[in-house]
Design a protein around this motif. Structure first.
Motif, PDB file in Angstrom:
ATOM      1  N   LEU A   1       8.785  -9.774  12.485  1.00  0.00           N
ATOM      2  CA  LEU A   1       9.996  -9.069  12.073  1.00  0.00           C
ATOM      3  C   LEU A   1      11.187 -10.018  12.114  1.00  0.00           C
ATOM      4  O   LEU A   1      11.436 -10.667  13.129  1.00  0.00           O
TER       5      LEU A   1
ATOM      6  N   GLY B   1       4.897  -0.458  16.431  1.00  0.00           N
ATOM      7  CA  GLY B   1       4.972  -1.894  16.205  1.00  0.00           C
ATOM      8  C   GLY B   1       6.380  -2.418  16.365  1.00  0.00           C
ATOM      9  O   GLY B   1       7.187  -1.892  17.136  1.00  0.00           O
ATOM     10  N   LEU B   2       6.680  -3.439  15.600  1.00  0.00           N
ATOM     11  CA  LEU B   2       7.956  -4.139  15.733  1.00  0.00           C
ATOM     12  C   LEU B   2       9.141  -3.349  15.207  1.00  0.00           C
ATOM     13  O   LEU B   2      10.256  -3.501  15.706  1.00  0.00           O
TER      14      LEU B   2
ATOM     15  N   ASP C   1       5.424 -11.728   6.284  1.00  0.00           N
ATOM     16  CA  ASP C   1       4.126 -12.374   6.505  1.00  0.00           C
ATOM     17  C   ASP C   1       4.247 -13.699   7.237  1.00  0.00           C
ATOM     18  O   ASP C   1       3.285 -14.183   7.807  1.00  0.00           O
TER      19      ASP C   1
ATOM     20  N   ILE D   1       1.071 -14.292   9.996  1.00  0.00           N
ATOM     21  CA  ILE D   1       0.200 -13.230  10.495  1.00  0.00           C
ATOM     22  C   ILE D   1      -1.242 -13.728  10.434  1.00  0.00           C
ATOM     23  O   ILE D   1      -1.634 -14.406   9.482  1.00  0.00           O
TER      24      ILE D   1
ATOM     25  N   LEU E   1       9.794  -6.568   7.936  1.00  0.00           N
ATOM     26  CA  LEU E   1       8.461  -7.038   8.281  1.00  0.00           C
ATOM     27  C   LEU E   1       8.034  -8.063   7.241  1.00  0.00           C
ATOM     28  O   LEU E   1       8.079  -7.799   6.037  1.00  0.00           O
TER      29      LEU E   1
ATOM     30  N   LEU F   1      -0.022  -9.970  14.771  1.00  0.00           N
ATOM     31  CA  LEU F   1      -0.233  -8.764  13.970  1.00  0.00           C
ATOM     32  C   LEU F   1       0.941  -8.448  13.055  1.00  0.00           C
ATOM     33  O   LEU F   1       0.741  -7.945  11.944  1.00  0.00           O
ATOM     34  N   GLU F   2       2.156  -8.672  13.556  1.00  0.00           N
ATOM     35  CA  GLU F   2       3.365  -8.381  12.778  1.00  0.00           C
ATOM     36  C   GLU F   2       4.435  -9.415  13.095  1.00  0.00           C
ATOM     37  O   GLU F   2       4.464  -9.958  14.206  1.00  0.00           O
TER      38      GLU F   2
END
Length: 162
Positions: A10, A74-75, A35, A150, A33, A7-8
């Motif tokens: 980092l 999230g991250l 891709d 991702i 963040l 999903l993410e």
């Protein structure tokens, strides 16, 4: 069960959670963040704060399951590198985890749990530190070079070779 997905991702050149949690985190640098990430065996994620650091060679890459986090977290808050859905990462300690997001397999030795810290109560909310115990993710050593993106990811696990 749903198809596992990343999903993410980092990659951060700085530590944001230094000092006392009451003082608050350092600002996030732009572009944390991403891709895709580039993984290097024995070193970590290119551009990350733990890349190539001797003290972190056995734990240079961290993963956490979205199912362990409250909605909307999230991250950026958890400070892990890879956020996945549909994969119980916390049960993988001691195994070899291989992820393939379409650019070929990338393998990791899952060394230990990534235990939460007191910062979680500050950046996620009161009680998060306690709630994440036992499900704060995993710390891994990359075994192969590759890239992760991702999206959907093929997952395999195996016992380490002795």
């Amino acid at each position: 069960m749903a198809v596992p997905e990343i999903l993410e991702l980092l990659v951060s050149p700085i530590h944001r959670y230094e000092g006392r949690p009451a003082d608050g985190p350092s600002p996030a640098p732009p572009g944390e963040l991403v891709d895709k990430v580039v993984v290097r065996a024995g070193l970590g994620l290119v551009g990350d704060r733990y890349f190539g650091r001797a003290a972190h060679r056995d734990a240079a890459v961290t993963l956490i399951a979205a199912e362990s986090l409250p909605a909307g977290v999230g991250l950026v808050q958890s400070r892990r590198n890879i956020l996945v859905r549909g994969l119980d990462v916390d049960s993988l300690v001691g195994q070899v985890l291989t992820l393939d997001s379409g650019c070929g397999p990338v393998s990791f030795a899952v060394r230990r749990r990534a235990n939460p810290c007191a910062w979680m109560d500050v950046v996620i909310g009161p009680g998060a530190f306690r709630a994440l115990r036992g499900k704060g993710g995993i710390r891994c050593a990359p075994l192969t070079d590759g890239e992760l993106h991702i999206g959907p990811v093929e997952v395999t696990t195996a016992e380490p070779e002795t």
